[in-house]
Design a protein around this motif. Structure first.
Motif: not given
Length: 452
Positions: A19-24
């Protein structure tokens, strides 16, 4: 159970990372879009004010065209080399004046941006009789070919527009044409900060989303670990209470069977002995139940029956009773106070102090010393033993409900894990505090502070 929790944690961490990767990635994509949008805006605004040089200073433009014509004709006459023409173009006398005029125009028409620019000459090609005569130069954009501007490098600049110019002339009754191409590059000072300010809402929202996800994950993880700990404590408690109940129940069962024997009932001495055994085991069962019930209360739910007592005499009465129960224990007193009057609940405090003393005996103490003194307007009671001690990493757990130290897992150290919890609750109910100082192999010291 433990393996399932570890797998759940691993999948949760993996999901959080995804999720953090997608957000970034989304933030990066938004940033790139904002950069392209910003470049387009700058290009459009600069194009409106610098489509050609005639609106800046027609006289200077005329001088530039005259220079180009003179250099071209001298080259056709054979008077100038390619290098001489290139140097003549790049080192013209009106270079600085025109740079300043363009810079001032940017400052006036684009007051919200601080712009550095460079106009670079890319091509200078001569045609004669519609036939290519020579290419003075035709190169990729280089800062070394700068005609005007204050940029020192094109690395962080972007292309605004390219301008193709043609000049017609006549030499020896033959027409020739000059083709030139120049490109304008600009660099907006602190353009990254401008874009970041425009993205402030997106960045804040993304950051809050990531922090919320992390916070929720940490909260869920803590709740899971706490739930597992509670489950383990309950299991341990059930095992302990089952063990504690087995002995009196077994004794009661045996005693009941013995009473069924006629010869025992007819013998008063044996009969009374069995009845006394049944009574003691019944009292023990009742004591276990009362202990569980009493320790289910928090300190603010305890009903204390406080009265003024002389604390030293009160402690001595506890010491004397304890010596009767444990005659082999060397119990010493070292009082540095006299006739201290405190308002206390004798019943609950007696149980609390006995719990500490009995705990010392359970874990190998042969000598126990009780000391009193006044510390910063508080009555200090120190109970120090020479037992096996307590590891540093377990001292913070001592006063937790149902917690029992694992060392010395023998029958005489079994218990419900409520004794020290009860001590903590009673002392807190008296607005006091209890602390422990210990080291493995060097005994333990409990320090109880009560308000004077």
């Amino acid at each position: 159970m433990k393996q399932r929790i570890n797998l759940l944690i691993a999948f949760s961490v993996l999901s959080l990372i995804v999720l953090m990767t997608v957000q970034c990635y989304l933030v990066k994509t938004a940033y790139e879009y904002k950069v392209a949008q910003f470049h387009t805006q700058i290009k459009n605004e600069i194009a409106q004010i610098s489509n050609n040089y005639s609106d800046i200073d027609s006289a200077l433009v005329a001088r530039k065209e005259a220079l180009y014509k003179s250099l071209s004709e001298n080259y056709l006459k054979g008077k100038n080399s390619k290098l001489a023409i290139k140097n003549g173009i790049l080192e013209n006398e009106f270079r600085d004046a025109l740079s300043q005029k363009i810079q001032r125009k940017f400052e006036r028409d684009l007051p919200n941006f601080k712009i550095d620019f460079a106009i670079v000459l890319n091509k200078f090609i001569l045609y004669k009789n519609a036939r290519k005569v020579d290419t003075i130069f035709s190169e990729k954009p280089f800062i070394q070919n700068k005609l005007y501007g204050n940029l020192t490098s094109l690395n962080n600049a972007f292309l605004v527009r390219s301008y193709v110019g043609t000049t017609n002339g006549n030499f020896d009754n033959q027409e020739y044409k000059l083709l030139t191409e120049d490109s304008m590059y600009v660099s907006v000072i602190d353009w990254e900060m401008i874009i970041l300010r425009r993205m402030a809402f997106i960045l804040v929202l993304s950051l809050l989303s990531i922090l919320t996800l992390i916070a929720l994950f940490v909260i869920a993880l803590k709740a899971l670990i706490k739930q597992k700990k509670v489950s383990d404590v309950k299991t341990d408690f059930i095992n302990n209470i089952t063990h504690e109940l087995k002995t009196p129940l077994a004794t009661l069962g045996i005693s009941t069977k013995i009473l069924e024997q006629k010869n025992i009932r007819e013998n008063d001495e044996n009969f009374n002995a069995i009845v006394n055994t049944i009574s003691r085991q019944n009292n023990r069962l009742q004591s276990l139940i009362d202990q569980v019930m009493a320790n289910s209360l928090a300190e603010n739910e305890l009903e204390l029956q406080k009265e003024k007592i002389e604390t030293e005499d009160f402690l001595l009465s506890i010491v004397n009773d304890f010596k009767i129960t444990f005659p082999k224990i060397n119990l010493k007193t070292d009082f540095h106070t006299q006739k201290t009057i405190l308002v206390l609940d004798k019943f609950h405090l007696t149980t609390a102090f006995l719990n500490v003393l009995e705990n010392a005996v359970k874990y190998g103490s042969s000598t126990i010393t009780i000391r009193t003194r006044i510390v910063e307007n508080q009555f200090s009671i120190s109970i120090e033993d020479d037992g096996i001690g307590i590891a540093k990493n377990k001292q913070s757990l001592l006063f937790d409900k149902f917690y029992r130290i694992e060392e010395g897992n023998l029958h005489n150290t079994k218990g419900l894990g409520l004794g020290l919890y009860y001590v903590s609750q009673i002392i807190k109910a008296h607005q006091g505090s209890v602390n422990v100082v210990s080291e493995l192999g060097k005994g333990t010291q409990f320090i109880i502070l009560l308000k004077v």
